[in-house]
Motif scaffolding. Structure first.
Motif, PDB file in Angstrom:
ATOM      1  N   ALA A  87       0.851  -1.380   0.215  1.00  0.00           N
ATOM      2  CA  ALA A  87       0.020   0.168   0.017  1.00  0.00           C
ATOM      3  C   ALA A  87       0.459   1.316   0.142  1.00  0.00           C
ATOM      4  N   SER A  88       2.196   0.827   0.249  1.00  0.00           N
ATOM      5  CA  SER A  88       3.298   2.488  -0.014  1.00  0.00           C
ATOM      6  C   SER A  88       3.409   2.579  -1.284  1.00  0.00           C
ATOM      7  N   GLY A  89       3.394   4.562  -0.935  1.00  0.00           N
ATOM      8  CA  GLY A  89       4.039   4.758  -2.354  1.00  0.00           C
ATOM      9  C   GLY A  89       5.362   4.046  -2.899  1.00  0.00           C
ATOM     10  N   GLY A  90       6.015   3.666  -1.490  1.00  0.00           N
ATOM     11  CA  GLY A  90       7.316   3.693  -2.304  1.00  0.00           C
ATOM     12  C   GLY A  90       7.846   2.249  -2.325  1.00  0.00           C
ATOM     13  N   HIS A  91       6.230   1.955  -2.813  1.00  0.00           N
ATOM     14  CA  HIS A  91       6.538  -0.185  -3.466  1.00  0.00           C
ATOM     15  C   HIS A  91       6.979  -0.090  -5.125  1.00  0.00           C
ATOM     16  N   PHE A 441      11.192   0.268  -0.878  1.00  0.00           N
ATOM     17  CA  PHE A 441      11.023  -1.426  -2.094  1.00  0.00           C
ATOM     18  C   PHE A 441      11.531  -0.994  -3.392  1.00  0.00           C
ATOM     19  N   ILE A 442      12.604  -2.052  -3.976  1.00  0.00           N
ATOM     20  CA  ILE A 442      13.015  -2.336  -5.128  1.00  0.00           C
ATOM     21  C   ILE A 442      13.310  -3.898  -5.140  1.00  0.00           C
ATOM     22  N   SER A 443      12.797  -4.407  -6.810  1.00  0.00           N
ATOM     23  CA  SER A 443      13.120  -5.530  -6.763  1.00  0.00           C
ATOM     24  C   SER A 443      14.794  -5.556  -8.163  1.00  0.00           C
TER      25      SER A 443
END
Ligand SMILES: Cc1ncc(COP(=O)(O)O)c(C=O)c1O
Length: 481
Positions: A87-91, A441-443
């Motif tokens: 739900a975070s905009g940081g995803h 968060f990054i992948s």
């Protein structure tokens, strides 16, 4: 017996709290949801935790009721305090799902009213609503009148149903399976492979078509492969292209592939699970020229329409292709299916009883209109472009310029530039640093032995500030190297 019925009734009626208690439970839950939403700007996009929800094991269903307060407190700790916060905009990893709150209100109403969105007879309104949403998507991809489809739980299930429809349309049976050929690239999503296996097609020949340096299928190479396979008496029957790959967001040359599919009478499937809704933007239409010529298309509202997880869609150009695979009759359904009615999802999909998926889409589209969805998608594309331009300034290597809102990048420190393994390890450590910081968060992905960091901008809550946080962390960790 009557005494026993009464005794049981006295217990079972607890499943419907009295109006006062019911309102209080709803209120407590709504308050919990609201404070979660309000806390989002301070919550991390990723939380490392030793607990990882293990405490849920002490909260197994028991004979007696628990208080709403104790339940919500367990959810707060065991559900929200570990792992990724989508739900975070940081995803900015994988393909972010959205979760616009109004969709939850749609789900709430869908569950409370519990309409049976499976057969028209049972809920004409729900079925019409879903079919109208599907027709809206069909128009978006440029499909003709006879097209239809249904709302699925996600892209994997929609791709599976597409593969099954293709298999039956092209009459692939145990007799011809081993000399029948499927064409795709190594960038196709792994759910396609899974779908082929589930659909009993694992023993089909799979030809991986070469790609250009933008990770797009090479249409000329596809044509040559098919020509050769025909000469070898093989049976080319399915081409799977992508409109937005997961790794790099590449869009295959859909129009040229359509020419080849048509000339060779091959089923043409386009996986647009990620990219499809970008068609809302005029800026993208030309990049997806030819998508309307596909026999089947998958596009996921829980990606490009910012819905919570659980929203996919399969569209087919000719609805009879879905009936062929999924239509069934049963004696106990004899009053339910009338050929003169609107087509029901039960007639063209593998499911019978199903979640009323339409309302979570319909409600936000009505409440906000299409405009902010389009603006959101165009904003995400620009954010990816901005990141691409900025990260080059910090001496990062990149993959192709983002066609949509996904791209790959990595840092090659001067001292270890000739040591691929060491460079890979360095970039893995960069990813760990970003996760440890937690604000975004990054992948990552690995292509031909090279470890790449990925940027995927698709959450409706991702704005410039999130991209700037990522740039700031990456610059800090690599400056002077
Ligand atoms: C291109 C593509 N196809 C299919 C899928 C699978 O979709 P889902 O996760 O909804 O099953 C994904 C997921 O990210 C994807 O990016």
């Amino acid at each position: 017996m009557l005494d026993e019925i009464k005794r049981l009734e006295n217990i079972s009626i607890r499943l419907e709290s009295d109006p006062g208690k019911r309102a209080k439970i709803s209120q407590d839950i709504a308050q919990f949801a609201e404070s979660f939403l309000q806390s989002l700007q301070d919550r991390k996009a990723y939380v490392f935790s030793k607990e990882n929800g293990a405490g849920l094991a002490d909260f197994m269903p028991q004979e007696e009721a628990r208080s709403t307060e104790s339940i919500l407190s367990v959810l707060d700790k065991q559900l929200l305090e570990s792992g990724l916060n989508p739900a975070s905009g940081g995803h900015l990893g994988y393909i972010p799902g959205g979760g616009i709150p109004a969709a939850a209100s749609g789900d709430y109403l869908a569950a409370i009213t519990n309409r049976y969105a499976t057969v028209f007879y049972a809920s004409p309104g729900a079925v019409r609503m879903e079919n109208l949403l599907i027709r809206w998507m069909c128009r978006m991809v440029g499909y003709p009148k006879n097209s239809l489809g249904y709302l699925s739980s996600g892209g994997s299930m929609a791709n599976l149903a597409a593969v099954v429809a293709a298999r039956d349309a092209k009459n692939i049976t145990p007799k011809n399976i081993e000399h029948s050929v499927i064409y795709l690239t190594t960038q196709a999503h792994h759910c396609i492979d899974k779908a082929l296996r589930i659909a009993g097609l694992a023993t089909c020949i799979r030809h991986f078509v070469p790609m250009n340096d933008h990770f797009q299928m090479d249409a000329a190479a596809l044509a040559s492969l098919i020509e050769k396979d025909k000469k070898d008496n093989l049976n080319p029957w399915l081409i799977i292209a992508s409109a937005g790959t997961t790794d790099v967001g590449a869009i295959d040359p859909l129009d040229s592939i359509a020419d080849i599919a048509e000339a060779n009478h091959i089923w043409y499937h386009v996986d647009a699970a990620y990219g499809g809704f970008f068609l809302l933007s005029d800026k993208v239409k030309s990049k997806m020229n030819g998508i309307s010529r596909a026999d089947s298309i998958v596009m996921d509202p829980h990606k490009g329409l910012f819905m919570p997880y659980g929203s996919g869609a399969l569209l087919v150009k000719n609805k009879n292709d879905l009936s062929r695979s999924f239509y069934y009759q049963a004696n106990y359904m004899q009053d339910a299916i009338d050929p003169n009615d609107e087509i029901s999802p039960a007639e063209i999909s593998p499911e019978l009883s199903r979640h009323f998926r339409g309302l979570r889409l319909w409600l936000p589209l009505q409440l906000y209109g299409i405009k902010p969805f389009r603006a959101g998608l165009e904003e995400k594309m620009l954010l990816a472009q901005y990141f691409y331009k900025e990260i080059i300034k910090f001496n990062f290597e990149t993959g192709p310029e983002p066609a949509l809102s996904v791209m790959i990048y990595r840092f090659v420190p001067e001292k270890i530039k000739n040591n691929t393994a060491a460079v890979n390890t360095f970039n893995e450590s960069l990813l760990t640093s970003v996760l440890e910081d937690g604000r975004v968060f990054i992948s990552s992905t690995t292509i031909d032995g090279i470890y790449w960091l990925r940027l995927a901008v698709l959450s409706f809550r991702t704005h410039l500030k999130h991209i700037q946080i990522l740039l700031e962390i990456l610059r800090e960790k690599t400056s002077g190297l």
